[in-house]
Design an enzyme around this catalytic site. Structure first.
Site, PDB file in Angstrom:
ATOM      1  N   VAL A   1       0.862  -1.183   0.000  1.00 26.05           N
ATOM      2  CA  VAL A   1       0.000   0.000   0.000  1.00 26.05           C
ATOM      3  C   VAL A   1       0.898   1.233   0.000  1.00 26.05           C
ATOM      4  O   VAL A   1       1.780   1.373   0.860  1.00 26.05           O
ATOM      5  CB  VAL A   1      -0.944   0.014   1.223  1.00 26.05           C
ATOM      6  CG1 VAL A   1      -1.794   1.287   1.216  1.00 26.05           C
ATOM      7  CG2 VAL A   1      -1.857  -1.202   1.207  1.00 26.05           C
TER       8      VAL A   1
ATOM      9  N   ALA B   1       4.572   4.092   2.861  1.00 27.45           N
ATOM     10  CA  ALA B   1       4.057   2.857   2.261  1.00 27.45           C
ATOM     11  C   ALA B   1       4.193   1.731   3.276  1.00 27.45           C
ATOM     12  O   ALA B   1       4.831   1.900   4.323  1.00 27.45           O
ATOM     13  CB  ALA B   1       4.848   2.510   1.008  1.00 27.45           C
ATOM     14  N   LYS B   2       3.602   0.611   2.991  1.00 29.77           N
ATOM     15  CA  LYS B   2       3.824  -0.589   3.816  1.00 29.77           C
ATOM     16  C   LYS B   2       3.466  -1.801   2.969  1.00 29.77           C
ATOM     17  O   LYS B   2       2.582  -1.724   2.105  1.00 29.77           O
ATOM     18  CB  LYS B   2       2.925  -0.562   5.060  1.00 29.77           C
ATOM     19  CG  LYS B   2       3.397  -1.476   6.164  1.00 29.77           C
ATOM     20  CD  LYS B   2       4.579  -0.867   6.909  1.00 29.77           C
ATOM     21  CE  LYS B   2       5.036  -1.711   8.064  1.00 29.77           C
ATOM     22  NZ  LYS B   2       5.990  -0.975   8.902  1.00 29.77           N
ATOM     23  N   GLY B   3       4.141  -2.916   3.234  1.00 32.35           N
ATOM     24  CA  GLY B   3       3.842  -4.137   2.492  1.00 32.35           C
ATOM     25  C   GLY B   3       3.703  -5.297   3.446  1.00 32.35           C
ATOM     26  O   GLY B   3       4.144  -5.236   4.599  1.00 32.35           O
TER      27      GLY B   3
END
Ligand code: NAD
Length: 441
Positions: free
Chosen positions: A81, A126-128
């Protein structure tokens, strides 16, 4: 989970209504954006900025198959995201966990936008995440899954676009496999800069001095900056800790050097206690050997209830989200809650603790040391330089101290708590950048 009762909820409800999105109040994303919007309201920023921050720019979902060691096939689900990039490339960790959900990743990406802005780093948020229990995979499977994940993300990541880093369940080895896969896919003219596609790499392969301990080190610098104003001495205090992974164990080892006493620790294997103090280095060795804090020989096992109710100066959650809820808060006996983990406190618990006079040092301030040293790693990669450990520590201290002062100054100016102040300081910066850049087209 508990319902959201902060004044911020109305703001979040109004915005989601306008966007024709339906969120319930128990949702972590709804709760987190609520606090962010409360700060935006306190600043009276333009409505368009509230709209922009309310939803991430991109929500990427991927699925890919991998053949396991026993010949069977498994399909994996991953997310990335990308919340906002007005300040620079997207930046944020990548998590391997079996129960990860999209809204959790959205929340963490929003917090990254806030964190980078508060620290004044040239990054967006962001982050995953990958839905997998990394402990259930063999090293060979873990490598295959990581490389396949990197290939599936493809051009959605890159050193000028979106730069992942370690988080829960991932580490320097996983970052090395990600970087190697990405470099293999890149043009020969871009192979040197391609190394900066991820941070948190091993030292031998483009990593930075100080990255592994960075989040814990940054937290200690924040305590150095803020505790004297609360009439507390870091060398005299007691604390409890949830989580003994990267962040928890480094925080404990660094606090040991400062003379603080660790009374009790809880992780996924249980809770332990020693009234004379738990030796942080010996416990780190035990966790490395056994996988958790349970059975540590120099402490007694205690119940989770007793863990939360142990009387301490600092309570430091350094594990997963929402591990301090109202029920826990009602049993807690501490002066300061130091959020080392992301979003560890539910809104009800926060309200209860603030009413009781407990100070809450917010996550986007306390744990920004990790992304700050990631920024140093990325800069070194771009300039083909290596900085020494003293240099890294000095630069980190400067950024953490400035961020802590920014939060204090904003809390005073807006007459608000430190969480709202930390978001407000971040939003003020983002607002200025949108004003000078304009909103395309
Ligand atoms: P990690 O995987 O190294 O450690 C996670 C810890 O949480 C482990 O000790 C595990 O036992 C514990 N845990 C898991 N489930 C638990 C449960 N149900 N009860 C109690 N403990 C449990 O992860 P980490 O990198 O140390 O990250 C911890 C937190 O800090 C996360 O919120 C992460 O997003 C945040 N964070 C990490 C970094 C970083 O540089 N690693 C940077 C900023 C923020």
């Amino acid at each position: 989970m508990e319902s959201c009762i902060t004044p911020a909820c109305q703001s979040a409800r109004d915005i989601f209504h306008e966007l024709e999105e339906h969120y319930d109040e128990h949702n972590l994303y709804f709760q987190t954006i609520g606090s962010v919007l409360e700060a935006a309201d306190a600043l009276k920023v333009p409505h368009r900025l509230k709209l922009i921050l309310t939803q991430p720019k991109n929500e990427i979902m991927i699925h890919f198959p991998v053949q396991m060691d026993d010949g069977s096939w498994q399909l994996f689900k991953g997310y990335r995201v990308q919340h906002n990039n007005v300040l620079g490339p997207y930046k944020g960790g990548i998590r391997f966990h079996p129960e990860v959900k999209l809204d959790e990743v959205k929340t963490l990406s929003l917090l990254m936008t806030m964190k980078c802005a508060l620290a004044r780093l040239p990054y967006g948020g962001a982050k995953g995440a990958l839905r997998v229990d990394p402990r259930s995979l063999s090293p060979h499977e873990l490598q295959k899954v990581t490389r396949r994940l990197t290939a599936a993300l493809g051009s959605n990541i890159g050193p000028d676009h979106d730069i992942p880093a370690p988080d829960v369940g991932t580490n320097a080895q996983i970052m090395a496999w990600m970087a190697d896969t990405y470099i293999n896919f890149s043009d020969s003219s871009k192979k040197t800069t391609a190394l900066g596609v991820v941070t948190g790499k091993p030292l031998e392969f483009g990593g930075s001095e100080g990255r592994e301990k960075a989040t814990g080190q940054g937290l200690v610098y924040v305590l150095d900056a803020l505790l004297p104003g609360m009439q507390m001495d870091i060398g005299q205090l007691t604390y409890s800790l949830i989580g003994y992974g990267n962040v928890g164990s480094w925080t404990a080892r660094l606090l040991k050097d400062r003379g603080s006493k660790l009374l009790t620790v809880m992780d996924h294997t249980g809770a332990i206690y020693n009234a004379d103090g738990i030796d942080a280095d010996a416990l780190a060795e035990h966790v490395r050997a056994t996988g958790g804090v349970a059975q540590f020989k120099d402490a007694e096992a205690i119940s989770n209830e007793n863990f939360y109710s142990t009387q301490v100066d600092l309570f430091i959650p350094a594990a997963l989200e929402q591990m301090v809820d109202l029920e826990h808060a009602e049993h807690m006996s501490c002066k300061v809650l130091v959020e080392a983990a992301n979003a560890p406190t539910t809104p009800r618990a926060e309200r209860y603790l603030l009413d009781k006079g407990v100070q809450i040092l917010p996550a986007i301030l306390c744990n920004s040391g990790g992304v700050t040293v990631s920024y140093f790693e990325w800069k070194q990669n771009r300039q083909s330089e290596t900085w020494d450990a003293e240099d890294i520590d000095a630069r980190l201290k400067k950024i953490m101290t400035a961020a802590a002062k920014r939060v204090l100054e904003t809390a005073e100016r807006l007459d608000c708590n430190m969480r709202v102040a930390s978001y407000a300081s971040a939003i003020e910066h983002i607002d200025k950048v949108y004003k000078v850049r304009g909103v395309f087209p």
